[in-house]
Design a protein around this motif. Sequence first.
Motif, PDB file in Angstrom:
ATOM      1  N   ASP A   1      -8.444   0.302 -11.528  1.00  0.00           N
ATOM      2  CA  ASP A   1      -6.616   0.501 -11.440  1.00  0.00           C
ATOM      3  C   ASP A   1      -6.174   1.601 -10.864  1.00  0.00           C
TER       4      ASP A   1
ATOM      5  N   THR B   1      -5.685  -4.215  -6.857  1.00  0.00           N
ATOM      6  CA  THR B   1      -6.724  -3.509  -5.247  1.00  0.00           C
ATOM      7  C   THR B   1      -6.454  -3.595  -3.807  1.00  0.00           C
TER       8      THR B   1
ATOM      9  N   PRO C   1     -12.652   0.671  -4.465  1.00  0.00           N
ATOM     10  CA  PRO C   1     -11.709   0.149  -5.194  1.00  0.00           C
ATOM     11  C   PRO C   1     -12.016  -1.331  -4.619  1.00  0.00           C
TER      12      PRO C   1
ATOM     13  N   ASN D   1      -4.381   2.404  -7.498  1.00  0.00           N
ATOM     14  CA  ASN D   1      -3.543   1.536  -7.313  1.00  0.00           C
ATOM     15  C   ASN D   1      -2.260   2.314  -7.192  1.00  0.00           C
TER      16      ASN D   1
END
Length: 412
Positions: free
Chosen positions: A26, A279, A102, A29
């Motif tokens: 992540d 995400t 993702p 992000n």
Amino acid sequence: MENITLLIGIVIVTALVFDFTNGFHDTANAMATTISTGALKPKTAVAMSAVLNLVGAFLSVEVAATISKGIVDESGIRPEIIFAGLVGAIVWNLLTWLAGLPSSSSHALFGGLIGATIASVGMDAVHGDAVVMKVLIPAVVAPIVAGLATVLATRLTYRLARNTDPEASAKGYRAGQIASAALVSLAHGTNDAQKTMGIITLALISGGALGADADPPLWVIASAGIAIALGTYLGGWRIIRTLGKGLADIQPPQGFAAQTGAAVTILASSHIGFALSTTQVCSGAVMGAGMGRKGGVVRWSTAGRMLAAWGLTLPAAGLVGAGAALLADQGDWGVATVAVLAVAVCGAIWLASRRKPVTHDNVNELDTADAEPAGVVTTALQAVAPPPAGPVPAPAAAAHREPERAPAAATG
């Protein structure tokens, strides 16, 4: 009793491994757009994000309480079930990382835990209303809200800056990106690190080490924060490339708008205890930023693969978790077999990733096969709202557009 204590220790270690994978899965992000626009160097970006993830882990325990008390009935959950659920989440995290998609680490965790619980205890041990209200509904609503908010924010940003010098405003927006990326990293720590805290707390409750309504102890909070920070610093470069370069063409004003909208959405959800996917929120914001700029590019084929991964995450992680739970229920040899198989699968995924590595050195470089065309939807949007005429000479503009046409010819 010694066996239970050892098993709880295995669960805690596995949970921290999941937290580590969550961190590098992540990182994109918070930092994908910051890295792709050049606001920060890749290694500097992930280092800053790691520190703020650690700080954010100490700010709240609302999401941890949602997991340890809300998703499944902790009175019927044994450490073997939690271990199996974590295995399902880790395997799915690594598979989607290998593909550069993702996907949601949160939903992988929920799916693995729910699948393992159903296989071992039954449907009655899953709180269906909590799953719908605090997992499924936020999963659908949050990326849409973040995307729409970012479309409006991007258009407003460009309107306010239309009479300013582009080069000067770009520097200002890069500085704003750094601040907004820091906010997203902080928000990520308050949301995602807590999920591992909730899992470890659930394991301690299931083994009798904590009471049924206990909050995460300080050592659990600290260890979860450190694990996710280490994973963040490692950098999930494959997913950073997809989100920063492969999904949309992002300029500094768009990056600032996307990260700010995502951070507000994540912090608001953490405050009310919604364990949403950072995400999905950040991906929705990036797509909104691509649509918000006149002439902006969103690669919908990449977006389609992401949406497919989102839809598969809960059931796929659930199936792996269910299979691991059935095996772990056979006793000590079953738990050992699950552990060995999990290590073997993770090792195979890592070896596969070495065939075509993505690092901080090439994260902003897209191969010809990866640089997909804008697609029919974006072409139609550009026809309705063409990009504003700028001072770029015609040859330079043509060269700038060439990477969008070349893949179409290659694939045709």
